[in-house]
Enzyme design. Structure first.
Site, PDB file in Angstrom:
ATOM      1  N   GLY A   1      -4.408   1.948 -18.554  1.00 33.00           N
ATOM      2  CA  GLY A   1      -5.552   1.337 -17.889  1.00 33.00           C
ATOM      3  C   GLY A   1      -5.111   0.159 -17.045  1.00 33.00           C
TER       4      GLY A   1
ATOM      5  N   LYS B   1      -4.792  -5.866 -21.454  1.00 32.97           N
ATOM      6  CA  LYS B   1      -4.730  -4.461 -21.018  1.00 32.97           C
ATOM      7  C   LYS B   1      -5.973  -3.744 -21.546  1.00 32.97           C
ATOM      8  CE  LYS B   1      -0.745  -2.195 -21.249  1.00 32.97           C
ATOM      9  NZ  LYS B   1       0.367  -1.378 -21.821  1.00 32.97           N
TER      10      LYS B   1
ATOM     11  N   ASP C   1       9.783   5.354 -21.776  1.00 30.14           N
ATOM     12  CA  ASP C   1       9.233   5.142 -20.429  1.00 30.14           C
ATOM     13  C   ASP C   1       9.818   3.861 -19.833  1.00 30.14           C
ATOM     14  OD1 ASP C   1       7.736   5.853 -18.213  1.00 30.14           O
ATOM     15  OD2 ASP C   1       5.942   4.794 -18.887  1.00 30.14           O
TER      16      ASP C   1
END
Length: 377
Positions: free
Chosen positions: A97, A113, A214
């Site tokens: 988000g 966040k 990631d």
């Protein structure tokens, strides 16, 4: 005749008793063996069940716990801190988000966040981040200050990193509100070392190891003095207990950073992170994004283009970021290029451990005043 008949009768009776005794003994032996086998099988099943439960829980030993220092916020508190999630306070976007700048009642600056919508993937990422970051503590990882799980609202609250992500300084976007800095060579080296220490902590100082999955330039955040911290653990996985093992999982990550063996097989190891780290080193060297198909033929994929040139002293200068304006030590460049080449090897076994990368970079990072970080563009 009667005596002979009785003798025969006794002999038959004795025979019957002997046969019966042998049969009973055999049954007892068979039953004992059955119990032994059943007990052994049960133990194996229990052992497997425990192992399966351990695998299925995956992050089960990282239960959501309000650890000392981890605060549980209400949605109302964070709504107020972010100015009603005003668009002018947006400092970043991710798969989870948007990230907003905020100020808590006690005056602390934070990054909030906010999960866009309560989807399964978002819920999982939220859970993983809270579970992991409530347990992991390193000066090279972004600190989680608290969270909010209020009905459908899922929010994470982090320490605020004044200079945002590494990516925005390597690739300034025209029209951006922030003024990016042109990172000099020494600052890039220090960022590389501190990011490496973050991954080293995850791989070497946590058991079982944590695989980031990631790792990329946008997930390396910079404080006011351009010190780096690794962030965004939504896709992180616990690695194998034994050295040389792997975990099988769905292939997730960002194009250009995903290790080839993980992309092909779904087999995830700490060496997958090492590959991603090598791509970030390439970005620091070249100032190029990992994938840019607008480039001339052969230059679209950064690793494929740069790898053959990394170990050639004459060619390595040709791939250096023009923004550095040649203000670097060739000796340092050659060493960093060699480390990079090892990290992005197609074969995972040929890649170094992050501990080895840290040891190789430490001598290259010179201690200096943190006030001189670069030049404004």
């Amino acid at each position: 005749m009667d005596n002979e008949y009785r003798r025969k009768e006794r002999a038959v009776l004795v025979s019957i008793l002997v046969v019966a005794s042998v049969a009973v003994a055999s049954l007892l032996a068979a039953f004992s063996y059955y119990c032994y086998i059943r007990n052994k099988v049960a133990k194996r099943i229990n052992t497997r069940s425990r192992k399966d439960a351990k695998k299925q829980s995956d992050l089960g030993n990282f239960q959501i716990v309000a650890e000392k220092g981890l605060q549980v916020f209400t949605f109302k508190q964070l709504y107020s801190a972010s100015g009603g999630f005003n668009k002018s306070n947006v400092v970043g976007h991710g798969g989870f988000g948007s990230v907003y700048r905020g100020v808590l009642n006690d005056g602390r600056k934070v990054a909030i966040k906010l999960m866009d919508e309560a989807g399964r993937q978002g819920e999982e990422e939220f859970k993983v981040e809270v579970e992991l970051l409530s347990r992991l503590h390193s000066p090279y990882l972004l600190a989680l200050l608290g969270y909010c799980s209020d009905n459908n609202h899922k929010l994470l609250v982090y320490e605020f990193m004044t200079n945002g992500g590494l990516q925005e300084h390597l690739y300034p976007v025209s029209g951006s509100n922030s003024i990016p800095l042109k990172l000099d060579w020494e600052t890039r080296l220090r960022i590389a070392l501190e990011a490496a220490k973050g991954l080293e902590y995850l791989h070497e100082h946590v058991c079982p190891p944590v695989i980031h999955r990631d790792f990329k330039s946008s997930n390396i955040l910079l404080d006011k003095n351009f010190h780096a911290k690794v962030s965004d653990f939504g896709l992180a996985k616990l690695g194998p207990d034994k050295a040389g093992g792997h975990v099988s999982t769905r292939v997730l990550g960002t194009q250009g950073y995903v290790a080839p063996e993980y992309a092909l097989t779904g087999h995830l190891t700490t060496k997958s992170d090492v590959y991603s780290y090598g791509v970030v080193l390439l970005e620091l060297l070249t100032g190029r994004v990992p994938v840019d198909m607008k480039r001339p033929p052969g230059e679209g994929v950064l690793v494929s283009w740069a790898l053959p040139q990394l170990t050639d002293r004459e060619k390595v200068t040709q791939i250096m970021d023009p923004a550095l304006e040649g203000q670097y030590s060739m000796k340092d460049v050659i060493q960093v290029a060699a480390i990079t080449a090892m990290c992005v090897q197609p074969e995972a076994d040929y890649r170094p451990l992050m501990a080895d990368v840290v040891q190789s970079l430490v001598p290259l990072v010179k201690h200096r005043s943190t006030s001189k970080t670069g030049n404004q563009l």
